[in-house]
Design a protein around this motif. Structure first.
Motif, PDB file in Angstrom:
ATOM      1  N   LEU A  74     -19.574  12.273 -65.854  1.00 24.63           N
ATOM      2  CA  LEU A  74     -18.873  13.436 -65.302  1.00 24.63           C
ATOM      3  C   LEU A  74     -19.889  14.328 -64.605  1.00 24.63           C
ATOM      4  CD1 LEU A  74     -16.760  14.553 -68.412  1.00 24.63           C
ATOM      5  CD2 LEU A  74     -15.855  13.414 -66.389  1.00 24.63           C
ATOM      6  N   THR A 134     -19.625  18.142 -61.967  1.00 25.60           N
ATOM      7  CA  THR A 134     -18.796  19.008 -61.118  1.00 25.60           C
ATOM      8  C   THR A 134     -19.184  18.902 -59.649  1.00 25.60           C
ATOM      9  OG1 THR A 134     -20.281  20.897 -61.455  1.00 25.60           O
ATOM     10  CG2 THR A 134     -18.405  20.694 -62.955  1.00 25.60           C
ATOM     11  N   LYS A 154     -16.308  10.489 -62.703  1.00 21.40           N
ATOM     12  CA  LYS A 154     -15.337  11.473 -62.216  1.00 21.40           C
ATOM     13  C   LYS A 154     -16.038  12.764 -61.815  1.00 21.40           C
ATOM     14  CE  LYS A 154     -11.718   8.936 -63.447  1.00 21.40           C
ATOM     15  NZ  LYS A 154     -10.817   8.304 -62.445  1.00 21.40           N
ATOM     16  N   ARG A 168     -15.584  16.045 -62.252  1.00 14.70           N
ATOM     17  CA  ARG A 168     -14.789  16.939 -63.084  1.00 14.70           C
ATOM     18  C   ARG A 168     -15.685  17.824 -63.942  1.00 14.70           C
ATOM     19  NH1 ARG A 168     -10.083  12.649 -65.031  1.00 14.70           N
ATOM     20  NH2 ARG A 168      -9.092  12.438 -62.981  1.00 14.70           N
ATOM     21  N   SER A 193     -10.876  16.211 -68.717  1.00 15.56           N
ATOM     22  CA  SER A 193     -11.836  15.479 -67.886  1.00 15.56           C
ATOM     23  C   SER A 193     -12.287  14.173 -68.532  1.00 15.56           C
ATOM     24  CB  SER A 193     -13.063  16.355 -67.622  1.00 15.56           C
ATOM     25  OG  SER A 193     -12.722  17.522 -66.902  1.00 15.56           O
ATOM     26  N   GLN A 244     -17.198  26.168 -61.016  1.00 15.24           N
ATOM     27  CA  GLN A 244     -17.102  25.058 -61.962  1.00 15.24           C
ATOM     28  C   GLN A 244     -18.430  24.782 -62.655  1.00 15.24           C
ATOM     29  OE1 GLN A 244     -15.267  21.807 -59.645  1.00 15.24           O
ATOM     30  NE2 GLN A 244     -13.447  22.157 -60.869  1.00 15.24           N
TER      31      GLN A 244
END
Length: 370
Positions: free
Chosen positions: A66, A68, A219, A221, A228, A273
């Motif tokens: 993950l 952002t 991802k 996220r 997420s 984020q």
């Protein structure tokens, strides 16, 4: 003295795109090797350019990531992709052959790239923005991001980067860059986008090696948000390095790469984020949300390894911040805290544009899911 893996051609894939705050490949490789008998499922909630994911791939294990930053996610996805270089270059040739609809005309872009290079680069950019998701597109995007800016060649032959003189790991701001080039009368190289990309990809020996992961395992996220992690299948080994307290320039430092993947042709300041750096307590709470989510997404007895440090310009104790975040999250038993080697990542490439920085002090944390 043992040579760092960063200079080993067998691991050139991991260097497909240099990133400003990357940790060394030796760190996740060593940890995964330690746990390999248990066939770990690996997770990195702050995956950055995907070093942890690549280490898992090299050792034949599944990994999830993950981040952002869409730039980080794009680079990390490539670390799980597998494709033949000829197929990647065929896609590149097809995209570069089209006529771009828009070419930036600011002073920065006119001085950063030669006219022909910029036109080809814009064709590639627009083509990748339209392209369907594929292993070839993922690798091509990451390679282009890695070639987008960097130092000028010191010898004849194909340049390694598209741009005028710049750092490899971050993009200096437009006004500063233009002033730097004009004062020194430095011109951008007339670089063939396809030749530069082929030179980059030809150095990678494991481009088409098997991968246990898929592009969808990465991802873009927010790791603080529980949803997420829906794609994560019970991690047993988390290896990560969160942004250090006070490091808030990820977005603007990567502004040129952001443009290439669809962002504005100028720095974009701020990112809601990112972890909040407005106070120690707020930062601790944000980190605790991540450790709670990792706990929910992990098997009983899962291991959590964290490399965390402090930057010299910000007063903070990384050991206290990280310990407090684990305590607030609950469910983790802290096993050890050890000194890591002093980080040189913040120093690397900084002098190419006259910038100065000091390396961070880092610590390695190990916790087990209660």
């Amino acid at each position: 003295m043992k040579k760092a893996l960063a200079y080993n051609k067998d691991y050139a894939f991991n260097a497909i795109c240099p990133y400003y705050t990357m940790f060394p490949l030796e760190y996740p490789l060593g940890i995964i090797n330690k746990h390999r008998e248990n066939a770990p499922v690996v997770l990195d909630p702050f995956c950055g350019r995907g070093t942890t994911l690549y280490a898992a791939r090299k050792l034949g294990f599944k990994a999830y990531g993950l981040d952002t930053s869409p730039i980080a996610a794009a680079i990390a996805q490539a670390k799980l992709a597998s494709a033949n270089i000829d197929n990647v270059m065929a896609l590149a040739g097809k995209l570069v052959a089209t006529t771009p609809k828009e070419i930036p005309s600011t002073t920065f872009f006119r001085r950063a790239f030669s006219d022909s290079t910029l036109a080809e680069l814009c064709s590639l950019r627009e083509g990748l923005l339209r392209a369907r998701a594929s292993n070839e597109a993922a690798i091509l995007r990451a390679a282009a991001l890695g070639c987008l800016h960097g130092p000028l060649p010191t010898a004849s032959g194909t340049p390694s980067y598209f741009s005028n003189q710049m750092p490899r790991t971050f993009a200096s701001k437009p006004d500063y860059s233009v002033r730097f080039w004009e004062e020194r009368e430095i011109l951008a190289p007339r670089a063939s986008v396809l030749d530069v990309l082929r030179k980059k990809l030809a150095r990678i020996s494991d481009l088409d090696s098997p991968s246990e992961g898929r592009l969808t395992n990465v991802k873009c996220r927010d790791a603080r948000t529980a949803s997420s992690y829906r794609h994560v299948r019970k991690a047993t080994l988390t290896i990560t390095s969160p942004p250090y307290y006070g490091m808030r320039t990820y977005v603007e430092d990567q502004w040129l790469r952001s443009w290439f993947i669809g962002g504005p042709a100028e720095p974009d300041y701020g990112n809601d984020q990112q972890l909040r750096h407005t106070g120690h307590d707020i930062f601790i709470t944000d980190l605790a949300k991540v450790w709670k989510n990792v706990h929910r997404s992990s098997d009983a007895g899962a291991h959590l390894y964290i490399r965390f440090g402090a930057i010299p310009s910000v007063k903070s104790d990384p050991r206290e911040l990280l310990k407090a975040s684990l305590e607030e999250a609950g469910g983790w038993d802290l096993v050890s805290v050890r000194n890591a080697k002093t980080a040189a990542a913040g120093k690397r490439q900084a002098d190419q544009m006259g910038r100065e920085s000091k390396p961070a002090t880092e610590f390695d944390f190990h916790a087990i899911r209660a």
